[in-house]
Scaffold this active site. Structure first.
Site, short mmCIF file in Angstrom:
data_model
loop_
_atom_site.label_atom_id
_atom_site.label_comp_id
_atom_site.label_asym_id
_atom_site.label_seq_id
_atom_site.Cartn_x
_atom_site.Cartn_y
_atom_site.Cartn_z
CB SER A 66 -0.97 -0.04 1.19
OG SER A 66 -1.98 0.92 1.05
CG ASP A 110 -6.46 -2.31 -4.09
OD1 ASP A 110 -7.05 -1.33 -3.56
OD2 ASP A 110 -5.23 -2.49 -3.99
CG HIS A 122 -5.99 -2.17 -0.23
ND1 HIS A 122 -5.00 -1.71 -1.07
CD2 HIS A 122 -5.66 -1.73 1.01
CE1 HIS A 122 -4.13 -1.01 -0.37
NE2 HIS A 122 -4.50 -1.01 0.90
#
Length: 438
Positions: free
Chosen positions: A222, A377, A406
């Protein structure tokens, strides 16, 4: 009728025989009235309870997504945590960020239950790091610098120790996790500077820690993937340092230029909402989180007219970088009035490649790259774009798009469960990093 007969019998047995007929009738009427009110109340409360249970326990998910029940559980816990945080904030227990950090740390932290990996805290200059070393690692081991996710605002090595230890164990390499300063108290460039400082320190001094400085890569998930790519870009410009062997980016944040990509519009789930990423951008960029600012970002009205006509829009984040099935079908509606003052304040930040690596015009000096994206995501499309841009610049790229949402790589130290997509990613990483060491 049987229930009504029961109340009538109870009424007659409880009233003395010398009570008047009027008194019996009145008491009976009261009881009937009360029961009717309870029934009416239950018809209101029961649907509310059911609706709340559905909200917390169920999220509509794509039909072909794997391990739905595990994801539903994760999303339910996220929703419950959000309610607790909001209630605590309204009761003045603290700010949203501080309460969120406390809840996150309480739920996710704990002692690492992984006997095959040792953990050692250290300082690289003024930057705290934790060194994860497999007991089977060589005396002079390859290493990965790891930068954690959490929206630049949350999490730490302690919270994510389970997943970091997995990397060390699966790849049988030393992993150095960097606890960079967090926004909003420390917006860009503080987190980036800490990651660069720790990386340079390791490249200069790794041999003292039993690390082969010629076999070091960077990784992160991320916003950690964002920082890893930014560090790789920065170090690629320094010819005095050993070259990085690779960068491994797990569903990275790479741009804030176009927030109406198909993945942004179709994949807003509990693990990462569009609204959440909007707040994270503002915190990292050192801007106040205002509703008008969030809305401007999410409607693509955070760009000046000049930026919308610039080379950045036309080539660096262009739809042609995406596979056909992910390309936007229609021109996004951007008719809202642009807040020019706000847009102007972001102009240089949005195109800064150390903040958003996809905005780098030249990626040719970047190391070999493994990019992991999630099909469901909001960050999927920019991962595809980055992989394609790297290829166009002559960089060797391996790109794997996982059947996941995600956050699948998140594993706290006390948690033993791993998503299949996490296990698959660990195996992909192990094979890929071994290839880069040849």
């Amino acid at each position: 009728m049987p229930r009504l007969g029961y109340h009538l019998w109870r009424t007659r047995t409880l009233i003395p025989r010398n009570e008047t007929k009027l008194g019996v009738t009145s008491l009976f009427s009261i009881k009937v009235y009360m029961n009717m009110k309870c029934l009416q109340l239950s018809t209101i409360i029961l649907p509310v309870i059911i609706a709340l249970m559905v909200y917390f326990l169920y999220t509509p998910l794509p039909p072909d997504l794997k391990q739905k029940w595990a994801i539903q559980k994760q999303f339910a816990m996220t929703k419950i945590g959000s309610v607790i945080i909001c209630m605590a904030e309204h009761l003045d227990y603290g700010s949203y960020i501080n309460i969120s950090r406390a809840v996150f740390d309480t739920v996710a932290s704990g002692a690492l239950n992984q006997e095959n990996v040792t953990m050692t805290d250290a300082m690289f200059g003024k930057v705290p790091v934790t060194i994860f070393r497999p007991r089977t690692a060589n005396d002079l081991s390859p290493a990965l610098l790891y930068f954690h996710g959490g929206g630049w605002v949350f999490a730490s090595t302690a919270v994510l120790a389970g997943g970091i230890a997995d990397i060390a164990e699966w790849l049988n390499v030393v992993v150095v996790s960097v606890d960079y300063r967090l926004a909003p108290e420390n917006p860009f460039p503080a987190p980036f500077d800490d990651c660069v400082t720790a990386s340079v320190h390791l490249l200069h001094n790794g041999h003292r820690l039993g690390i082969d400085v010629n076999h070091i890569g960077v990784t992160g998930d991320s916003v950690g993937g964002n920082l890893a790519a930014a560090v790789a870009l920065r170090l690629s410009e320094d010819t005095t340092l050993p070259k990085l062997k690779c960068q491994i980016l797990i569903y990275p944040v790479l741009q804030a230029f176009d927030t109406k990509l198909t993945s942004y519009m179709e994949n807003s789930y509990e693990s990462l909402h569009r609204e959440s990423i909007g707040k994270a951008y503002l915190w990292y960029l050192g801007r106040d989180v205002l509703k008008t600012s969030e809305q401007a970002i999410l409607s693509n009205n955070h760009l000046t007219p000049a930026l919308k006509k610039s080379v950045y829009y036309k080539s660096l984040v262009h739809q042609n970088l995406l596979p056909m099935k992910y390309r936007r079908k229609d021109t996004p509606d951007e008719t809202d009035k642009i807040n020019m003052t706000f847009a102007k304040s972001l102009e240089t930040l949005l195109i800064n490649p150390y903040i958003f690596p996809l905005m780098a015009k030249d990626l040719s000096k970047m190391p070999p790259s493994l990019i992991i994206t999630s099909e469901y995501d909001i960050l999927r499309d920019e991962g595809f774009m980055f992989a394609e841009r790297l290829r166009q610049c002559g960089v060797k790229v391996q790109h794997n798009n996982m059947n996941a949402v995600h956050g699948f790589f998140f594993r706290p130290p006390r948690e033993t469960f791993r998503y299949d997509s996490m296990l698959d990613t660990l195996n992909i990483m192990a094979k890929y990093f071994k290839q880069q060491l040849k």
